[in-house]
Design a protein around this motif. Structure first.
Motif, PDB file in Angstrom:
ATOM      1  N   PHE A  44       0.862  -1.181   0.000  1.00 22.83           N
ATOM      2  CA  PHE A  44       0.000   0.000   0.000  1.00 22.83           C
ATOM      3  C   PHE A  44       0.898   1.231   0.000  1.00 22.83           C
ATOM      4  CE2 PHE A  44      -2.200  -3.423   2.224  1.00 22.83           C
ATOM      5  CZ  PHE A  44      -3.339  -3.556   1.434  1.00 22.83           C
ATOM      6  N   LYS A  46       1.338   5.087  -0.220  1.00 21.07           N
ATOM      7  CA  LYS A  46       0.562   6.304   0.035  1.00 21.07           C
ATOM      8  C   LYS A  46       1.115   7.474  -0.763  1.00 21.07           C
ATOM      9  CE  LYS A  46       1.014   8.472   3.955  1.00 21.07           C
ATOM     10  NZ  LYS A  46       0.930   8.792   5.400  1.00 21.07           N
ATOM     11  N   TYR A 389      -3.976   5.835  -1.909  1.00 19.55           N
ATOM     12  CA  TYR A 389      -3.154   4.634  -1.801  1.00 19.55           C
ATOM     13  C   TYR A 389      -3.238   3.846  -3.109  1.00 19.55           C
ATOM     14  CZ  TYR A 389      -2.373   5.047   3.232  1.00 19.55           C
ATOM     15  OH  TYR A 389      -1.969   5.467   4.468  1.00 19.55           O
TER      16      TYR A 389
END
Length: 974
Positions: A44, A46, A389
């Motif tokens: 993930f 960001k 994300y």
């Protein structure tokens, strides 16, 4: 077996050394590199959006790359993420104190619903700028919307479901009018279809989802704070536009199926994972008071779509009384929980937190998290900042989890593109199977790993699992590269010995008959495998030794057949007196060399079948190479058996039309020995032309003479054109045969007469038959009575020759009369020829004064001319000009020479016609007369009409323009 393992270990010494040297620099014995060349990006990732809102962000929704956010009290910002530099701002136009409570955006990004805290609802279409109030929705605080993903379009939502804070579920439809921007009421209808309740009464409808299964079945999922309801029903085909009222009506008298949990924190939220665009969701995650209920969606189930459910409790650092989760998002293998100051990602396979992202206080409290289902991006916002994300290679470590759960098939599926991970999974699966005594499965997995070969082999040997060891070796052999020839040879040899040991054990146990047959079939499959063919062929001597050491003649023959070593197979059958089997092998594989080698043996025992096999081979066999076998056989065999040799030789001569002299000579010898009646017919069929006869005439003559076949000898003499010898021998057999020989030299009357005189002498002197001698006179026109009289004795009276003498005299008279008739005919022919010559001398033609030359078209009588029988008339010079180019070179030279001689004479030419006394004029000694020169010129120029003779025919293919003058002529036309 152990010795072979030692050899294999030695062969792998180098590769093991290389692996150890690699391990010293970070490469394990499996041969795969574990060190990562660069830092791996997180799952993930960001990204903060470079956007500073002018007012605080109240709400944010994203779908189909369309982002909508509510700013402050009255501003709505729309951004097409494909064109982020072109934002669109819309004013809500509210003068009161109403605030945006929630926003809902459909799956197409076209329809936006804006729920206000004043229990009102606004609508905005992507294609317009003006917000419209939905009057029928007034008085309801909207909590959730279930969009219609099957009938919705950019201008019409289709039937949708709307959940309120009071627990009611409404069905509605919104449509954009085609005639104007909006109709008076964009909301087509708004009717209640159901009310959700908990034990304390109606409860807010937190979430709504509509999905369609198979066979027209619809599933509606609705959640409250503690319960998850399912409505299942069919909508008749063609009535989908009428909405979902019929599904809810089915549950009017009883509650639908639901899941209930005791705890709650005032609301709940459900998330779905859809693997592909425009497909049905495959899993769900419901965030409620007791944790997260996770499961898959099975659309084939009749009453409930939920399957494989489990509850993952919240991580220990989450206290729902203090920092309860705000939102949930579901990906393929994780669900993300949004807390006021952080995001946690929990793996759905084991419930472990695999990712946590803490946000700084300066950004403010996190407000909401949503996912764009079309591009799988996750959005989080506070009142000041927006984050996004990106999910990258989410399944990278899933294989480890499945492996630890002993779900090896799934683990292999998720690391099939990563061989180093796949090797770990296979090794773990192999060890797991070994510990559970599933040795065959363990062997199959071990064969696919990069673990040390000798360790695995010894492991199975110590466990006394020979069958599993064989399976391991087979799989390992199939995975070897063509370049690994040493390993292939050792494995192949080892497997052969293992198979032979195992077959030897099973063969002696009657109770293991089926297992023996199955193992034998596997062994034969191993021997006949195309992949092992080259290795087995190169090492066939070792395999033969192994088979011989075990006394397995059956598989020795089978292996020899596979190796196409048919010589060994046939020799084996012959040694065991299995001649029919040997011949079957020869006939099946049709190898000429083997036929030549084994035919001498086989023909001694099964002559008829061998000859049948030869015949079936046809022209592929060279009969000359089979003659030695036939000769040996025929010398020791009976007449009946020799007939088989004759049958094959006749097949070669008459069917294959063989021309080899050896074949024909051998057939002749067989005929002379056993079939004299066929000998003469064969010789007659061969003909009498020596150039087309394929047997040796001298050999045949000697052979026939040795066996006393006089008729055959006479025929051969005739072919050799030795007619005197033929007649002499024929007279010993039959006078008629001698007569047929005497007539053969048709072009040599002297020889014919001589031969007939021999016959006559034989008839008179040997047979003393006067009548037969007189018959010879009638048979040959060359013989006269006076030719044969010397052969008769002196005491013979004339009465015996009276008829012959009279016939001879009559023949002489006829011949004299015929000569007289021919002389008279010759006299008459000479007379007619003289008359024709005289007539031609007196022939003439008339020319009119107005006649013109056929070439120049000027009056004809102005100059000397020629007149042809075809009536064409030419001036002398015109005809000469037309004829000269078409004459051969030698005639052109002769004509020029004659013209020079004519010009050299002093006598002028006044007329074309020659004077009658000009033939006697001479220009001098050794020179031609003028008239003779002109006659020679006439013979060349006026031999035929230039228009009617062969000259015109030969000029058909002559071009009109001389090729040498073509360019000049072409330029003159330009």
């Amino acid at each position: 077996m152990a010795s072979i393992l030692d050899e294999y270990e030695d062969s792998l010494y180098r590769s093991a050394s290389v692996q150890q040297s690699r391990a010293s620099v970070g490469i394990p014995h499996s041969g795969y590199v574990n060190a990562r060349l660069e830092k791996e990006t997180p799952i993930f990732n960001k990204q903060r959006i470079d956007f500073t809102p002018p007012e605080k962000i109240n709400s944010l929704v994203v779908s189909s790359n369309q982002l909508c956010m509510s700013l402050g009290k009255d501003t709505l910002l729309r951004i097409d993420l494909g064109k982020p530099d072109e934002p669109n701002q819309v004013e809500l136009g509210r003068k009161d104190e109403a605030k945006v409570y929630k926003m809902f955006l459909d799956h197409t990004g076209s329809h936006l619903l804006i729920a206000l805290n004043t229990s009102e609802c606004l609508y905005l279409n992507r294609s317009v700028q003006k917000v419209r109030a939905l009057s029928r929705w007034k008085g309801h605080l909207i909590e959730s919307v279930g969009w219609n993903k099957f009938l919705g379009s950019e201008t019409n939502t289709g039937p949708i479901l709307v959940g309120t804070a009071q627990g009611q579920i409404y069905e509605a439809e919104i449509s954009v009018s085609e005639g104007s921007l909006f109709s008076t009421n964009p909301d087509q209808y708004f009717r209640q279809v159901y009310t959700l309740e908990e034990e304390s009464g109606p409860a807010p409808v937190c979430c709504l989802e509509v999905e369609r299964g198979i066979e027209g079945k619809f599933f509606i999922i609705a959640t409250t704070r503690k319960r998850l309801f399912q409505f299942v029903g069919k909508v008749p085909e063609g009535t989908e536009q009428q909405g979902f009222s019929s599904i809810f009506a089915m549950h009017a008298d009883h509650l639908p199926s639901f899941r209930e949990f005791p705890a709650n924190f005032g609301f709940s939220e459900i998330a779905f994972y859809t693997p592909k665009l425009r497909s049905n969701p495959r899993s769900f995650a419901w965030m409620m008071g007791n944790g997260v209920l996770y499961g898959t969606l099975d659309y084939s189930r009749p009453d409930s779509i939920l399957s494989d459910e489990r509850v993952w409790v919240y991580p220990s650092d989450i206290d729902i009384t203090v920092n309860k989760p705000i939102s949930i998002v579901l990906t393929q293998f994780h669900f993300l929980l949004l807390l006021p100051d952080r995001v946690k990602a929990v793996c759905t396979l084991n419930g472990q937190v695999v990712f946590q992202d803490l946000f700084l206080e300066k950004f403010g409290l996190l407000t909401r998290m949503i996912k764009d289902p079309t591009v799988q991006q996750i959005w989080i916002h506070t009142e000041k900042v927006v984050f996004r994300y990106h999910v990258q290679r989410e399944s990278r470590d899933v294989w480890k989890m499945y492996m630890n759960m002993n779900k090896f098939d799934l683990a292999k599926e998720y690391c099939k593109d990563r061989p180093e991970c796949l090797d770990i999974v296979l090794a773990k699966e192999a060890e797991h199977c070994f510990q559970n005594k599933r040795y065959l499965d363990s062997a199959k997995c071990y064969a696919l790993t990069q673990n040390y070969f000798e360790e695995i082999a010894l492991k199975f040997i110590e466990a006394k699992q020979e069958e599993a060891l064989m399976e391991f070796l087979i799989k390992k052999l199939s995975n070897l590269k063509p370049s690994e020839k040493t390993q292939t040879t050792l494995l192949t040899t080892w497997l052969t010995e293992l198979y032979l040991n195992w077959l030897g054990i099973l063969e002696g146990d009657p109770s293991q008959r089926n297992l023996y047959l199955d193992t034998r079939e596997k062994f034969r499959t191993f021997l006949s495998s195309p992949k092992n063919k080259d290795c087995l062929f190169n090492n066939r001597a070792s395999i033969y030794e192994l088979l011989a050491s075990h006394g397995d003649t059956e598989h020795m023959v089978y292996f020899a057949v596979i190796m196409q070593d048919y010589e060994r197979v046939v020799a084996h059958h012959c040694q065991h007196d299995e001649y029919d089997e040997a011949l079957n092998v020869l006939s099946r594989h049709r190898d000429e060399k083997l036929f030549y080698k084994f035919s001498p043996v086989l023909i001694q025992h099964i002559p008829k079948k061998v000859v049948d096999a030869w015949i079936s081979m046809g022209s592929r066999l060279d009969a000359r190479n089979l003659i030695p076998a036939l000769v040996n056989y025929s010398q020791s065999a009976s007449t009946q058996q020799i007939n088989e040799a004759i049958r094959y030789m006749e097949f070669c001569v008459y069917q294959l039309e063989e021309t080899q002299q050896a074949i024909h000579n051998y057939l002749l010898s067989l005929y002379a020995l056993c079939r004299p009646d066929s000998l003469l017919s064969y010789l007659e069929q061969a003909g009498t032309n020596p150039n087309r006869i394929h047997y040796d005439l001298k050999y045949a003559l000697r052979l026939c003479a040795e066996h006393g076949h006089h008729h055959a000898c006479v025929h051969i003499y005739k072919v050799m054109e030795l007619y005197e010898e033929a007649v002499d021998l024929a007279l010993q057999v039959d006078v008629d045969l001698a007569k047929s020989c005497a007539d053969l030299p048709e072009d040599d009357e002297e020889l014919r007469k001589k031969l007939w005189l021999k016959i006559a002498r034989h008839v008179v002197q040997e047979e003393k038959d006067v009548k037969k001698a007189m018959a010879c006179l009638s048979s040959c026109a060359l013989l006269k009575i006076e030719d044969v009289l010397p052969f008769f004795p002196d005491f013979v009276t004339i009465d015996h020759f009276k008829e012959a003498i009279c016939n001879s005299l009559e023949d002489y008279n006829k011949h004299i009369e015929e000569l007289k008739r021919e002389m008279e005919e010759a006299t008459q022919s000479a007379k007619r020829i003289r008359e024709d010559i005289q007539e031609m001398r007196n022939k003439y033609g008339s020319v009119e004064p107005q006649e013109k030359c056929a070439a120049c078209d000027f009056p004809l009588l102005n100059r000397p001319f020629y007149l042809f029988l075809c009536s064409h008339m030419f001036h002398c010079d015109c005809l000469l000009q037309a004829v000269f180019p078409n004459l051969p070179a030698y005639k052109q030279a002769k004509l020029e020479d004659l013209q020079k001689k004519l010009a050299a004479t002093s006598q002028p030419s006044k007329s074309h016609h020659r004077p009658k006394d000009a033939d006697t004029i001479s220009l001098g000694k050794g020179q031609q007369s003028r008239e003779q020169i002109k006659a020679d010129i006439d013979d060349i120029v006026a031999a035929e009409c230039v228009y009617c003779g062969e000259l015109m025919i030969r000029s058909i293919d002559k071009p009109f323009i001389d090729p040498q003058k073509y360019e000049e002529e072409m330029q003159s036309w330009l």
